[in-house]
Design an enzyme around this catalytic site. Structure first.
Site, short mmCIF file in Angstrom:
data_model
loop_
_atom_site.label_atom_id
_atom_site.label_comp_id
_atom_site.label_asym_id
_atom_site.label_seq_id
_atom_site.Cartn_x
_atom_site.Cartn_y
_atom_site.Cartn_z
NE ARG A 15 -1.71 -1.67 3.72
CZ ARG A 15 -2.04 -2.12 4.89
NH1 ARG A 15 -3.30 -1.53 5.30
NH2 ARG A 15 -1.53 -2.40 5.67
CE LYS A 74 2.45 -3.06 8.29
NZ LYS A 74 1.17 -3.75 8.75
CE1 TYR A 93 -4.22 1.83 10.40
CE2 TYR A 93 -3.33 1.16 8.22
CZ TYR A 93 -4.38 1.49 8.99
OH TYR A 93 -5.74 1.55 8.45
CG HIS A 95 0.19 -1.29 15.29
ND1 HIS A 95 -0.84 -1.68 15.85
CD2 HIS A 95 -0.05 -0.94 14.19
CE1 HIS A 95 -1.82 -1.36 14.81
NE2 HIS A 95 -1.37 -1.39 13.73
CD GLU A 117 -1.76 2.23 15.57
OE1 GLU A 117 -1.60 2.78 14.30
OE2 GLU A 117 -0.91 2.63 16.44
CG ASP A 268 -4.97 -8.17 13.62
OD1 ASP A 268 -5.87 -9.08 14.08
OD2 ASP A 268 -5.29 -7.17 13.34
P1 NAD Z 1 -15.20 -5.11 15.82
O1 NAD Z 1 -14.74 -4.39 17.31
O2 NAD Z 1 -15.98 -4.06 14.85
O3 NAD Z 1 -15.97 -6.48 15.96
C1 NAD Z 1 -15.64 -7.32 17.01
C2 NAD Z 1 -16.86 -8.13 17.42
O4 NAD Z 1 -16.50 -8.97 18.26
C3 NAD Z 1 -17.82 -6.93 18.07
O5 NAD Z 1 -19.04 -7.09 17.48
C4 NAD Z 1 -18.17 -7.61 19.53
O6 NAD Z 1 -19.27 -7.75 20.29
C5 NAD Z 1 -17.56 -9.15 18.96
N1 NAD Z 1 -17.33 -10.15 20.26
C6 NAD Z 1 -16.56 -9.70 21.35
N2 NAD Z 1 -16.44 -10.89 22.19
C7 NAD Z 1 -17.04 -11.77 21.40
C8 NAD Z 1 -17.23 -13.39 21.83
N3 NAD Z 1 -16.76 -13.88 23.03
N4 NAD Z 1 -17.73 -14.08 21.10
C9 NAD Z 1 -18.46 -13.55 19.97
N5 NAD Z 1 -18.17 -12.16 19.65
C10 NAD Z 1 -17.53 -11.33 20.39
O7 NAD Z 1 -13.72 -5.49 15.23
P2 NAD Z 1 -13.40 -5.59 13.70
O8 NAD Z 1 -12.91 -4.36 13.05
O9 NAD Z 1 -14.46 -6.31 12.99
O10 NAD Z 1 -11.92 -6.43 13.93
C11 NAD Z 1 -12.07 -7.78 13.99
C12 NAD Z 1 -10.75 -8.65 14.09
O11 NAD Z 1 -10.31 -8.61 12.72
C13 NAD Z 1 -9.77 -7.59 15.02
O12 NAD Z 1 -8.90 -8.77 15.83
C14 NAD Z 1 -8.76 -6.95 14.04
O13 NAD Z 1 -7.55 -6.48 14.56
C15 NAD Z 1 -8.97 -8.03 13.15
N6 NAD Z 1 -8.31 -7.58 11.57
C16 NAD Z 1 -7.58 -8.28 10.97
C17 NAD Z 1 -7.18 -8.07 9.75
C18 NAD Z 1 -6.10 -8.65 8.92
O14 NAD Z 1 -5.68 -8.49 7.97
N7 NAD Z 1 -5.80 -10.16 9.50
C19 NAD Z 1 -7.60 -7.07 8.92
C20 NAD Z 1 -8.42 -5.91 9.57
C21 NAD Z 1 -9.03 -6.50 10.93
#
Ligand code: NAD
Length: 361
Positions: A15, A74, A93, A95, A117, A268
């Protein structure tokens, strides 16, 4: 203001912090933009496009970092610390909580850092949301491929066809990632179940998704039953500021059908599946108990053009505020910018970062 746009140095980071259209807007506002040669190439933006937008192209990265503000994606790598200078504004970003060497270099050089972030707008994270939207949609696209024969899958089409069953998809965590996964999986015609702890969130998903899904409250029994009956499971739970809970135990994974697929988007933050370990775009999958695991921590890196445009759609407003007003006035006028400031004049200015770093706030 003079604004610098370097090429990202991290391996597999494709990016870029500003598109040519963004550069044009900044130049129209009276700023000068210095762009490193080939900064946007991997996102589909060549040097000519930046030049046509009015940028000054340079070969020497030092000239980019000599700017008053540097816009990146980054956090800087160690070889970039030498370019830090007093008063530099760094918008990226960051971190910082987990990187003590970077924090020291930024403090020693009195760099003002605004971290994407940590920026908060009415309880939401506006510069994390676009990447979650991309990752959520990508998770389904990747899952669909991994279910195909060529990828060792059980040879299933997500949406089936008339007369043939659809695939079962379970999404654990109905936030931004989960909602976007559901939207795509539904659109492809799969049977979708979304599991979340928050009943209001589930109700909202049912009302806004525009296609029928099964919503379930998050507990051990619901997760176990739904996962063992699924072809594709997406982990997208986040508990802000903490390691994600492991919600799918190895015992459950052992009972899944051979060739089923787990995509742990939450990797992550530690991951939602007991068998998760982080993977990369070059080696994205591994198999345990006959189940294919995908756990890439920068999923949007696979679609850098979409990801760059999505990120800069959200960040440009703040870039312009900072460039037009300077950091002090921009932070006074805009609380979201204030929440992003992690370092200022040699001090850590974000409480969570100072606690993680064990440094004075
Ligand atoms: P978000 O805060 O919008 O959503 C998280 C959801 O998890 C919420 O709706 C919450 O109620 C729910 N939750 C919490 N505890 C729970 C449980 N015990 N059981 C079921 N649901 C539960 O977060 P998001 O933006 O959707 O991000 C989700 C994850 O994805 C994060 O860890 C984020 O860092 C990760 N992410 C990873 C990448 C990647 O490239 N791998 C990219 C973007 C985001």
């Amino acid at each position: 203001m003079i604004i610098g746009l370097p090429r990202e140095q991290e391996i597999n980071e494709n990016r870029v912090g500003l598109t040519p259209d963004n550069v044009k807007e900044l130049i129209n506002d009276g700023h000068q933009v210095i762009v490193e040669h080939q900064a946007g190439l991997k996102s589909g933006f060549n040097d000519e496009a930046y030049q046509a937008a009015g940028a000054t192209l340079v070969e020497e990265v030092a000239k980019v970092w000599a700017a008053e503000m540097v816009v990146k994606v980054k956090k800087p790598l160690k070889e970039e610390y030498a370019y830090f200078h007093k008063g530099l504004i760094l918008f990226t970003y960051l971190h910082l909580a987990a990187d003590s060497d970077l924090a020291q270099a930024l403090l020693d050089n009195e760099v003002t850092c605004i971290a994407y972030e940590t920026m908060v707008d009415k309880g939401t994270l506006p510069l994390l949301k676009p990447m979650s939207e991309v990752a959520g949609r990508m998770a389904v696209q990747i899952g669909a491929h991994l279910l195909e024969k060529n990828h060792g899958g059980p040879c299933i089409l997500l949406g089936g066809v008339p007369g043939v069953k659809r695939a079962n998809v379970t999404i654990i965590g109905g936030g931004v990632v989960g909602f976007n996964s559901a939207k795509l999986a539904c659109g492809l015609g799969a049977n979708v179940t979304i599991i979340d702890l928050n009943p209001q969130r589930l109700a909202k998903i049912e009302h806004t998704l525009g296609c029928p899904v099964q919503t379930l409250i998050s507990n051990e029994a619901n997760i176990h039953e739904s996962v063992v009956n699924s072809d594709l499971v997406i982990g997208s739970v986040l508990v802000a500021g903490r390691r994600t809970p492991i919600l799918v135990k190895e015992d459950t994974i052992q009972q899944m059908k051979s060739g089923s697929v787990l995509i742990d988007v939450a990797v992550d933050q530690g991951g939602n599946f007991e068998t998760t370990h982080e993977t990369t775009h070059s080696e994205p999958t591994y198999v345990i108990h006959g189940v294919t695991h995908y756990a890439v921590s920068n999923i949007p890196g696979a679609v850098p053009q979409t990801a760059t445009i999505a990120l800069t759609n959200a960040s440009l407003f703040y870039t312009k505020e900072i460039a037009n007003k300077g950091i002090i006035q921009a932070a006074k006028d805009n609380h979201t910018i204030l929440t992003g400031i992690n370092t200022y004049q040699g001090h850590i200015t974000n409480l969570a970062v100072s606690e993680s770093q064990d440094r004075e706030f």
